[in-house]
Design a protein around this motif. Structure first.
Motif, PDB file in Angstrom:
ATOM      1  N   LEU A 139       0.829  -1.205   0.000  1.00 22.56           N
ATOM      2  CA  LEU A 139       0.000   0.000   0.000  1.00 22.56           C
ATOM      3  C   LEU A 139       0.866   1.258   0.000  1.00 22.56           C
ATOM      4  O   LEU A 139       0.592   2.212  -0.722  1.00 22.56           O
ATOM      5  N   LYS A 140       1.932   1.237   0.817  1.00 24.87           N
ATOM      6  CA  LYS A 140       2.826   2.403   0.868  1.00 24.87           C
ATOM      7  C   LYS A 140       3.512   2.636  -0.473  1.00 24.87           C
ATOM      8  O   LYS A 140       3.654   3.775  -0.917  1.00 24.87           O
ATOM      9  N   VAL A 141       3.931   1.555  -1.108  1.00 23.88           N
ATOM     10  CA  VAL A 141       4.611   1.682  -2.403  1.00 23.88           C
ATOM     11  C   VAL A 141       3.670   2.262  -3.447  1.00 23.88           C
ATOM     12  O   VAL A 141       4.023   3.181  -4.193  1.00 23.88           O
ATOM     13  N   PHE A 142       2.444   1.748  -3.502  1.00 23.75           N
ATOM     14  CA  PHE A 142       1.473   2.253  -4.481  1.00 23.75           C
ATOM     15  C   PHE A 142       1.106   3.713  -4.182  1.00 23.75           C
ATOM     16  O   PHE A 142       0.914   4.513  -5.104  1.00 23.75           O
ATOM     17  N   MET A 143       1.003   4.053  -2.896  1.00 30.19           N
ATOM     18  CA  MET A 143       0.693   5.438  -2.545  1.00 30.19           C
ATOM     19  C   MET A 143       1.829   6.373  -2.962  1.00 30.19           C
ATOM     20  O   MET A 143       1.588   7.462  -3.492  1.00 30.19           O
ATOM     21  N   MET A 144       3.064   5.938  -2.738  1.00 33.06           N
ATOM     22  CA  MET A 144       4.202   6.757  -3.135  1.00 33.06           C
ATOM     23  C   MET A 144       4.249   6.949  -4.642  1.00 33.06           C
ATOM     24  O   MET A 144       4.500   8.046  -5.137  1.00 33.06           O
ATOM     25  N   ILE A 145       4.003   5.883  -5.385  1.00 26.06           N
ATOM     26  CA  ILE A 145       3.994   5.998  -6.845  1.00 26.06           C
ATOM     27  C   ILE A 145       2.894   6.955  -7.296  1.00 26.06           C
ATOM     28  O   ILE A 145       3.094   7.800  -8.176  1.00 26.06           O
ATOM     29  N   GLY A 146       1.708   6.857  -6.664  1.00 26.79           N
ATOM     30  CA  GLY A 146       0.616   7.771  -6.998  1.00 26.79           C
ATOM     31  C   GLY A 146       0.955   9.220  -6.694  1.00 26.79           C
ATOM     32  O   GLY A 146       0.640  10.125  -7.484  1.00 26.79           O
ATOM     33  N   LEU A 147       1.597   9.474  -5.555  1.00 27.25           N
ATOM     34  CA  LEU A 147       1.978  10.837  -5.196  1.00 27.25           C
ATOM     35  C   LEU A 147       3.026  11.398  -6.149  1.00 27.25           C
ATOM     36  O   LEU A 147       2.985  12.580  -6.510  1.00 27.25           O
ATOM     37  N   LEU A 148       3.952  10.551  -6.578  1.00 28.18           N
ATOM     38  CA  LEU A 148       4.966  11.010  -7.533  1.00 28.18           C
ATOM     39  C   LEU A 148       4.332  11.335  -8.884  1.00 28.18           C
ATOM     40  O   LEU A 148       4.699  12.332  -9.527  1.00 28.18           O
ATOM     41  N   LEU A 149       3.374  10.506  -9.310  1.00 27.08           N
ATOM     42  CA  LEU A 149       2.664  10.797 -10.566  1.00 27.08           C
ATOM     43  C   LEU A 149       1.855  12.088 -10.451  1.00 27.08           C
ATOM     44  O   LEU A 149       1.822  12.905 -11.382  1.00 27.08           O
ATOM     45  N   MET A 150       1.188  12.290  -9.310  1.00 24.20           N
ATOM     46  CA  MET A 150       0.431  13.520  -9.097  1.00 24.20           C
ATOM     47  C   MET A 150       1.349  14.741  -9.143  1.00 24.20           C
ATOM     48  O   MET A 150       1.005  15.771  -9.738  1.00 24.20           O
ATOM     49  N   SER A 151       2.523  14.629  -8.534  1.00 23.18           N
ATOM     50  CA  SER A 151       3.464  15.740  -8.546  1.00 23.18           C
ATOM     51  C   SER A 151       3.914  16.059  -9.966  1.00 23.18           C
ATOM     52  O   SER A 151       4.053  17.237 -10.340  1.00 23.18           O
ATOM     53  N   PHE A 152       4.131  15.018 -10.751  1.00 27.82           N
ATOM     54  CA  PHE A 152       4.542  15.218 -12.145  1.00 27.82           C
ATOM     55  C   PHE A 152       3.443  15.928 -12.927  1.00 27.82           C
ATOM     56  O   PHE A 152       3.715  16.833 -13.735  1.00 27.82           O
ATOM     57  N   ILE A 153       2.195  15.531 -12.680  1.00 32.23           N
ATOM     58  CA  ILE A 153       1.072  16.162 -13.388  1.00 32.23           C
ATOM     59  C   ILE A 153       0.927  17.626 -12.982  1.00 32.23           C
ATOM     60  O   ILE A 153       0.732  18.508 -13.833  1.00 32.23           O
ATOM     61  N   LEU A 154       1.012  17.915 -11.695  1.00 34.94           N
ATOM     62  CA  LEU A 154       0.899  19.297 -11.237  1.00 34.94           C
ATOM     63  C   LEU A 154       2.077  20.142 -11.710  1.00 34.94           C
ATOM     64  O   LEU A 154       1.929  21.355 -11.928  1.00 34.94           O
ATOM     65  N   PHE A 155       3.244  19.525 -11.862  1.00 41.08           N
ATOM     66  CA  PHE A 155       4.407  20.250 -12.368  1.00 41.08           C
ATOM     67  C   PHE A 155       4.109  20.863 -13.732  1.00 41.08           C
ATOM     68  O   PHE A 155       4.524  21.995 -14.036  1.00 41.08           O
ATOM     69  N   TRP A 156       3.363  20.135 -14.570  1.00 37.61           N
ATOM     70  CA  TRP A 156       3.052  20.597 -15.922  1.00 37.61           C
ATOM     71  C   TRP A 156       1.698  21.298 -16.009  1.00 37.61           C
ATOM     72  O   TRP A 156       1.251  21.621 -17.119  1.00 37.61           O
ATOM     73  N   GLY A 157       1.043  21.533 -14.875  1.00 31.74           N
ATOM     74  CA  GLY A 157      -0.205  22.279 -14.897  1.00 31.74           C
ATOM     75  C   GLY A 157      -1.440  21.440 -15.127  1.00 31.74           C
ATOM     76  O   GLY A 157      -2.434  21.928 -15.687  1.00 31.74           O
ATOM     77  N   GLY A 158      -1.427  20.196 -14.690  1.00 33.53           N
ATOM     78  CA  GLY A 158      -2.568  19.316 -14.908  1.00 33.53           C
ATOM     79  C   GLY A 158      -3.578  19.319 -13.785  1.00 33.53           C
ATOM     80  O   GLY A 158      -4.493  18.500 -13.784  1.00 33.53           O
ATOM     81  N   GLY A 159      -3.460  20.250 -12.817  1.00 34.09           N
ATOM     82  CA  GLY A 159      -4.392  20.316 -11.707  1.00 34.09           C
ATOM     83  C   GLY A 159      -5.692  20.989 -12.071  1.00 34.09           C
ATOM     84  O   GLY A 159      -5.880  21.462 -13.214  1.00 34.09           O
ATOM     85  N   PRO A 160      -6.644  21.072 -11.139  1.00 36.71           N
ATOM     86  CA  PRO A 160      -7.946  21.695 -11.416  1.00 36.71           C
ATOM     87  C   PRO A 160      -7.834  23.139 -11.889  1.00 36.71           C
ATOM     88  O   PRO A 160      -8.632  23.593 -12.722  1.00 36.71           O
ATOM     89  N   SER A 161      -6.877  23.894 -11.392  1.00 37.52           N
ATOM     90  CA  SER A 161      -6.735  25.308 -11.760  1.00 37.52           C
ATOM     91  C   SER A 161      -5.877  25.513 -12.999  1.00 37.52           C
ATOM     92  O   SER A 161      -5.717  26.654 -13.460  1.00 37.52           O
ATOM     93  N   ARG A 162      -5.306  24.432 -13.546  1.00 37.04           N
ATOM     94  CA  ARG A 162      -4.405  24.499 -14.701  1.00 37.04           C
ATOM     95  C   ARG A 162      -3.200  25.406 -14.438  1.00 37.04           C
ATOM     96  O   ARG A 162      -2.628  25.986 -15.361  1.00 37.04           O
TER      97      ARG A 162
END
Length: 511
Positions: free
Chosen positions: A208-231
């Motif tokens: 569970l911890k490994v999958f959560m970490m992978i998900g958080l890293l993917l989320m960070s990558f998406i937000l880095f490029w402006g993929g969040g709700p506010s773009r």
């Protein structure tokens, strides 16, 4: 007894495997009925290699998948998910990234060294203190064993305290003592079960911890490029404002240097005693000479992906001057991931991460109690603790050692009387220096093992595991680095604005 796959490995010798298994009954007349008791006890005290067969011993119940997943995520806990927020606030994104890279390198030097020792002689109930006793001196084994028992025991209430901080995020009306009691019962109960149940629960917790970490890293990558709700494209904006490096205690370059030193010390905490878990599980692992080196090799990816990747991500998600990273926030608000999620306007995900952090605290507390109890058990087996703690159930659980080590859990109730964040910092200071001292001793044991192999004519090709790129010089580097970190730990308490008796005692009592 040795398995067929162990006998086929390079470096197999009857004497080494006999010492590793500790299950073979001697046919020597000294163990006749009338003289068995005194002979066993004396041999055990002198060598630490003969178990008293009047007692049950631990069992090899950890499967290969258990070992691999425990190596990946066994001790990843609140030190990384919550404590990294305080470290980011102290040093800034550049200093925390550099500190984690350096610490990952030093920890890998320790892992590559101690795995050589543990894979060659994977004894039941083994711990680094057992190898310190065997390869250096009885006194070092004695000191390491009691250091492990105490320090690892202290980490259990630390994880429970950190989980209490997370629960406060929801402003629950239930008294924190209730949550502490529930978490304590679960952790102790899991350690009271045979090791195969510990391995199974840790497999799913770590997964569970490994999958959560992978998900958080993917989320960070998406937000880095402006993929969040506010773009809103984050990029490296927080490296520019408020800046890549902070100051601490003083202004200017002096303040930045002090911030770097403090960040180095704080960044060590999420790694503390994680390498030693590999050695302890090797004593209860199926086919350890094959599975332990595999787990050690994969440990490198854990350091790079989860630790270094994590701090790179939080440097992107959250500004280091956000008050929620420190006392300005409550509970899991101190997690830089939660701060970044809230700032990005992603609703509901912060509570999911909080739940994951609580499970991580449970998992890490479970691992630390396992390590603490096995340290006490190995002390008893080598004659450095009362033989009372040798007793095991038929399932291989050293129940008296588990019961004694569980008493440390009661320290978590300090959270009821004092601010949770204050108690959190007490535990950090108490265990950081212990971790440094442990790694110094581990490096010494590794070097003495290497020297013993040379004297006995055993080449590195005969060892089940050897890292030619890092050993033995990596152990020398680790000794120098961790001696330095030990000396500077808690230096900030000597500044007038930070002085307090509790901070001084918790930071310096172990140095």
């Amino acid at each position: 007894m040795a398995t067929n796959d162990e006998k086929s490995l390079p470096g197999y010798s009857k004497s080494a495997v006999a010492a590793a298994d500790m299950e073979k009954t001697s046919s020597n007349d000294a163990f006749d009925t009338g003289r068995r008791k005194s002979s066993v006890v004396n041999a055990e005290i002198l060598t630490g290699e003969i178990y008293d067969h009047r007692y049950e011993s631990t069992k090899r119940g950890l499967k290969s998948r258990h070992a691999q997943m425990i190596a990946l995520g066994g001790t990843i806990g609140t030190g990384l998910f919550v404590g990294s927020g305080q470290t980011l606030a102290r040093g800034g994104p550049a200093f925390i990234l550099g500190s984690y890279i350096l610490m990952s390198f030093l920890v890998w030097c320790i892992v590559s060294g101690i795995t050589e020792v543990a894979a060659w002689l994977p004894t039941k109930g083994c711990s680094m203190n057992m190898f310190g006793f065997r390869y250096v001196s009885r006194s070092l084994g004695f000191a390491m064993g009691w250091l492990y028992w105490y320090s690892l025991g202290i980490l259990v209430p630390y994880e429970i305290t950190a989980a209490g901080l997370v629960i406060e995020y929801w402003n629950t009306p239930v008294n924190i003592a209730v949550w502490i009691s529930i978490m304590m019962v679960v952790i102790v109960a899991l350690n009271a079960l045979p090791v195969r149940f510990y391995g199974e629960t840790e497999f799913w917790f770590a997964s569970l911890k490994v999958f959560m970490m992978i998900g958080l890293l993917l989320m960070s990558f998406i937000l880095f490029w402006g993929g969040g709700p506010s773009r809103d494209r984050l990029g490296f904006r927080f490296w520019e404002r408020p800046g890549a490096a902070n100051t601490y205690l003083e202004e200017g370059n002096t303040g930045r240097f002090l911030a770097l030193l403090s960040t180095l010390v704080l960044s060590a905490f999420p790694f503390t005693f994680a390498p030693e878990l590999l050695v302890a599980t090797g004593g209860e692992m199926v086919s350890p000479r094959r599975n332990l080196p595999t787990a050690a090799r994969r440990y490198f990816y854990r350091l790079v992906i989860f630790y270094v990747g994590c701090v790179l991500a939080i440097g992107i998600l959250a500004p280091s001057n956000d008050p929620a990273l420190t006392d300005g926030g409550a509970g899991a608000g101190s997690s830089a991931f939660v701060v970044g999620i809230k700032n990005a306007g992603i609703h509901g995900l912060d509570s999911v991460i909080n739940a994951g952090i609580i499970i991580s605290a449970w998992s890490s507390g479970n691992s630390f109690l396992y390590l603490s109890s096995r340290s006490l058990y190995s002390l008893a087996c080598s004659g450095n603790a009362p033989r009372f703690f040798k007793a095991c159930t038929k399932g291989g659980v050293p129940y008296r050692a588990v019961a004694c080590s569980s008493l440390f859990c009661l320290l978590a109730y300090l959270n009821v009387a004092s601010s949770g964040s204050v108690v959190f910092n007490w535990f950090v200071n108490l265990t950081n220096t212990s971790g440094f001292i442990s790694w110094i001793c581990c490096a010494i044991v590794s070097l003495r093992f290497f020297k013993a192999c040379q004297v006995q004519g055993i080449t590195t090709d005969q060892l089940p595991y050897h890292n030619k790129w890092f050993q033995p010089w990596g152990s020398y580097v680790a000794i120098v680095a961790f001696v330095f970190l030990t000396l500077i730990n808690g230096f900030n308490v000597f500044w007038p604005q930070n002085w307090s008796v509790s901070s001084y005692m918790s930071a310096r009592a172990r140095t």
